[in-house]
Scaffold this motif. Structure first.
Motif, mmCIF file in Angstrom:
data_model
loop_
_atom_site.group_PDB
_atom_site.id
_atom_site.type_symbol
_atom_site.label_atom_id
_atom_site.label_comp_id
_atom_site.label_asym_id
_atom_site.label_seq_id
_atom_site.Cartn_x
_atom_site.Cartn_y
_atom_site.Cartn_z
ATOM 1 N N GLY A 270 0.808 -1.203 0.000
ATOM 2 C CA GLY A 270 0.000 0.000 0.000
ATOM 3 C C GLY A 270 0.844 1.256 0.000
ATOM 4 O O GLY A 270 0.328 2.351 0.209
ATOM 5 N N ARG A 271 2.155 1.098 -0.235
ATOM 6 C CA ARG A 271 3.078 2.229 -0.194
ATOM 7 C C ARG A 271 3.463 2.752 -1.568
ATOM 8 O O ARG A 271 3.959 3.861 -1.688
ATOM 9 C CB ARG A 271 4.376 1.831 0.534
ATOM 10 N N GLU A 272 3.281 1.958 -2.613
ATOM 11 C CA GLU A 272 3.833 2.309 -3.922
ATOM 12 C C GLU A 272 2.936 1.775 -5.024
ATOM 13 O O GLU A 272 2.403 0.671 -4.928
ATOM 14 C CB GLU A 272 5.230 1.697 -4.062
ATOM 15 N N SER A 273 2.780 2.543 -6.073
ATOM 16 C CA SER A 273 2.027 2.094 -7.236
ATOM 17 C C SER A 273 2.940 1.256 -8.128
ATOM 18 O O SER A 273 3.949 1.754 -8.641
ATOM 19 C CB SER A 273 1.477 3.286 -8.020
ATOM 20 N N ILE A 274 2.594 0.000 -8.286
ATOM 21 C CA ILE A 274 3.363 -0.903 -9.145
ATOM 22 C C ILE A 274 2.438 -1.993 -9.642
ATOM 23 O O ILE A 274 1.508 -2.415 -8.940
ATOM 24 C CB ILE A 274 4.575 -1.501 -8.400
ATOM 25 N N ASN A 275 2.683 -2.432 -10.883
ATOM 26 C CA ASN A 275 1.803 -3.435 -11.474
ATOM 27 C C ASN A 275 2.569 -4.115 -12.602
ATOM 28 O O ASN A 275 2.534 -3.667 -13.748
ATOM 29 C CB ASN A 275 0.529 -2.758 -12.002
ATOM 30 N N ILE A 276 3.298 -5.182 -12.283
ATOM 31 C CA ILE A 276 4.170 -5.792 -13.288
ATOM 32 C C ILE A 276 4.271 -7.300 -13.101
ATOM 33 O O ILE A 276 4.304 -7.805 -11.980
ATOM 34 C CB ILE A 276 5.584 -5.172 -13.242
ATOM 35 N N PHE A 291 -0.157 -5.842 -15.498
ATOM 36 C CA PHE A 291 -0.608 -7.213 -15.746
ATOM 37 C C PHE A 291 -1.938 -7.476 -15.061
ATOM 38 O O PHE A 291 -2.607 -8.458 -15.355
ATOM 39 C CB PHE A 291 0.439 -8.235 -15.267
ATOM 40 N N GLN A 292 -2.318 -6.605 -14.141
ATOM 41 C CA GLN A 292 -3.567 -6.755 -13.407
ATOM 42 C C GLN A 292 -4.224 -5.391 -13.365
ATOM 43 O O GLN A 292 -3.876 -4.537 -12.570
ATOM 44 C CB GLN A 292 -3.282 -7.287 -11.995
ATOM 45 N N SER A 293 -5.138 -5.166 -14.297
ATOM 46 C CA SER A 293 -5.825 -3.890 -14.393
ATOM 47 C C SER A 293 -7.094 -4.117 -15.188
ATOM 48 O O SER A 293 -7.174 -5.061 -15.988
ATOM 49 C CB SER A 293 -4.929 -2.866 -15.107
ATOM 50 N N TYR A 294 -8.105 -3.283 -14.972
ATOM 51 C CA TYR A 294 -9.369 -3.458 -15.690
ATOM 52 C C TYR A 294 -9.223 -3.203 -17.180
ATOM 53 O O TYR A 294 -10.026 -3.677 -17.976
ATOM 54 C CB TYR A 294 -10.442 -2.530 -15.123
ATOM 55 N N ASN A 295 -8.217 -2.441 -17.574
ATOM 56 C CA ASN A 295 -7.967 -2.210 -18.997
ATOM 57 C C ASN A 295 -6.492 -1.869 -19.185
ATOM 58 O O ASN A 295 -5.773 -1.622 -18.224
ATOM 59 C CB ASN A 295 -8.858 -1.079 -19.535
ATOM 60 N N GLY A 296 -6.065 -1.887 -20.426
ATOM 61 C CA GLY A 296 -4.698 -1.513 -20.744
ATOM 62 C C GLY A 296 -3.652 -2.561 -20.445
ATOM 63 O O GLY A 296 -2.444 -2.266 -20.506
ATOM 64 N N GLN A 314 -12.954 -6.918 -19.927
ATOM 65 C CA GLN A 314 -12.441 -8.180 -19.382
ATOM 66 C C GLN A 314 -13.529 -8.989 -18.692
ATOM 67 O O GLN A 314 -13.584 -10.214 -18.819
ATOM 68 C CB GLN A 314 -11.312 -7.899 -18.400
ATOM 69 N N GLN A 315 -14.375 -8.315 -17.925
ATOM 70 C CA GLN A 315 -15.404 -9.044 -17.190
ATOM 71 C C GLN A 315 -16.427 -9.684 -18.128
ATOM 72 O O GLN A 315 -16.894 -10.798 -17.873
ATOM 73 C CB GLN A 315 -16.105 -8.105 -16.198
ATOM 74 N N ALA A 316 -16.735 -8.991 -19.219
ATOM 75 C CA ALA A 316 -17.645 -9.582 -20.202
ATOM 76 C C ALA A 316 -17.025 -10.825 -20.823
ATOM 77 O O ALA A 316 -17.700 -11.848 -21.003
ATOM 78 C CB ALA A 316 -17.989 -8.557 -21.285
ATOM 79 N N ARG A 317 -15.746 -10.756 -21.163
ATOM 80 C CA ARG A 317 -15.055 -11.922 -21.724
ATOM 81 C C ARG A 317 -15.057 -13.071 -20.719
ATOM 82 O O ARG A 317 -15.331 -14.219 -21.076
ATOM 83 C CB ARG A 317 -13.626 -11.540 -22.098
#
Length: 362
Positions: A270-276, A291-296, A314-317
């Motif tokens: 909860g300290r840093e924005s990261i998504n890889i 790698f974990q996001s609603y889009n992009g 993604q949710q529709a798929r």
């Protein structure tokens, strides 16, 4: 923090109411029927993601709701044309068994309530979709699986990323290894959360914190990126703001050892924005970020190849994939056993962080 009783009061409790199979969403099918979906819990994820996504699906549609908040009912009925007979509360949920309009019950409640209500859903004889994480414990996961088996209904866990096309490429590369043998995997998810507030996700009993909420994405990604199951795990907690993160860790670090010497490192924070998600191989590397996001969701590889196949929703798929599994009587892409494996690793991470010991996984 919210305890179970407080949460029930807030939602109006009791008031008026094998890892991966091939991707097959939007494939040709002889089935013309649309499955009726009933959402259990009308919080932010149902309101902002699932209900809108169900307006885009080809093989299922929103027909019912279960809620403990009576004031939400007319809003949802007007917005989605939901019939009076398809509206339930938590006490009357069992009556869905007699409703032919409903084919699937989707559990979208806090994690600590998943087992109780997924079992109730299975006992209606309807197919069950359960949002991730599957449950708080392995024992609860097994109880959901047993209930679905007993009632001969399909169970699918809501890991939308496994239905996403660029993730599907990473899953395929675990087998084909276009960049040589995988040596290391890194999967980290974090947000710059200044004040998480008294939300159920940060409640130890109801949510379990970031490790449950998004850490399962990292764990699941390690498993599908390597195509194998981990042998051992070491976990560690860090908390620089104990006055904010009073019940759950601010940061959890976890290192998993996989067969053939593959090392995997994960982190939720909860300290840093990261998504890889990144795989380092003998002859190169590839990654998804985010790698974990609603889009992009997308990425690249060391040779310049782009992972940039994007879909509308993604949710529709995900829900169309799961609906087709029911309509065509084929295995679901993310079964209960897959969700349970992630929770077993979560439990081992927590145990290791508390004892300081490496935990061997059977």
């Amino acid at each position: 923090m919210l305890d179970r009783r407080t949460f029930m009061e807030k939602i109006g409790w009791g008031t008026a109411g094998s890892l991966i199979l091939p991707h097959y969403a939007f494939s040709c099918t002889s089935q013309n029927k649309k499955l009726g979906v009933c959402l259990v819990g009308l919080g932010s994820y149902s309101s902002n993601q699932l209900a809108p996504a169900l307006q885009l699906t080809q093989h299922c549609e929103l027909r019912g709701i279960v809620t403990g908040s009576p004031h939400k009912i007319p809003i949802w009925q007007k917005r989605y044309d939901i019939l009076d007979k398809n509206v339930y509360n938590y006490d009357t949920m069992g009556e869905i068994a007699n409703n032919p309009d409903i084919d699937v019950i989707y559990i979208v409640l806090p994690t600590g309530l998943h087992a109780e209500y997924a079992i109730k859903a299975a006992n209606t004889g309807k197919n069950v979709w359960c949002e991730k994480p599957m449950a708080k414990t392995v024992a609860e996961c097994q109880s959901i699986i047993d209930a679905c088996d007993k009632n001969n209904v399909k169970l699918s866990i809501g890991y939308r990323m496994q239905h996403e096309p660029n993730t599907q490429t990473v899953i395929k590369w675990a087998k084909t290894q276009p960049y040589g043998k995988i040596q290391k995997v890194r999967a980290e998810v974090g947000f710059n959360i200044r004040n998480p507030g008294d939300t159920w996700r940060m409640d130890k009993e109801l949510g379990g914190g970031l490790l449950y909420d998004v850490g399962v994405y990292s764990i699941n990604a390690m498993r599908y990126t390597t195509g194998t199951e981990p042998l051992s795990v070491i976990g560690k907690f860090e908390n620089t703001r104990p006055e904010v993160y009073r019940e759950v860790p601010e940061t959890t670090l976890f290192d998993l050892e996989f067969p053939d010497g593959i090392a995997a490192h994960g982190r939720t924070t909860g300290r840093e924005s990261i998504n890889i998600l990144r795989a380092d191989c003998e002859n190169g590397w590839y990654q998804l970020s985010p790698f974990q996001s609603y889009n992009g969701v997308g990425g690249k590889a060391s040779d310049g190849k782009l992972l940039n196949t994007f879909i509308e929703n993604q949710q529709a798929r995900q829900m169309d994939d799961d609906a087709l599994a029911i309509l065509e009587d084929r295995p679901v892409m993310v079964p209960g056993t897959d969700g349970m494996k992630d929770i077993a690793i979560v439990e081992a991470i927590n145990q290791s962080a508390e004892t300081g010991e490496k935990i061997m996984l059977s």
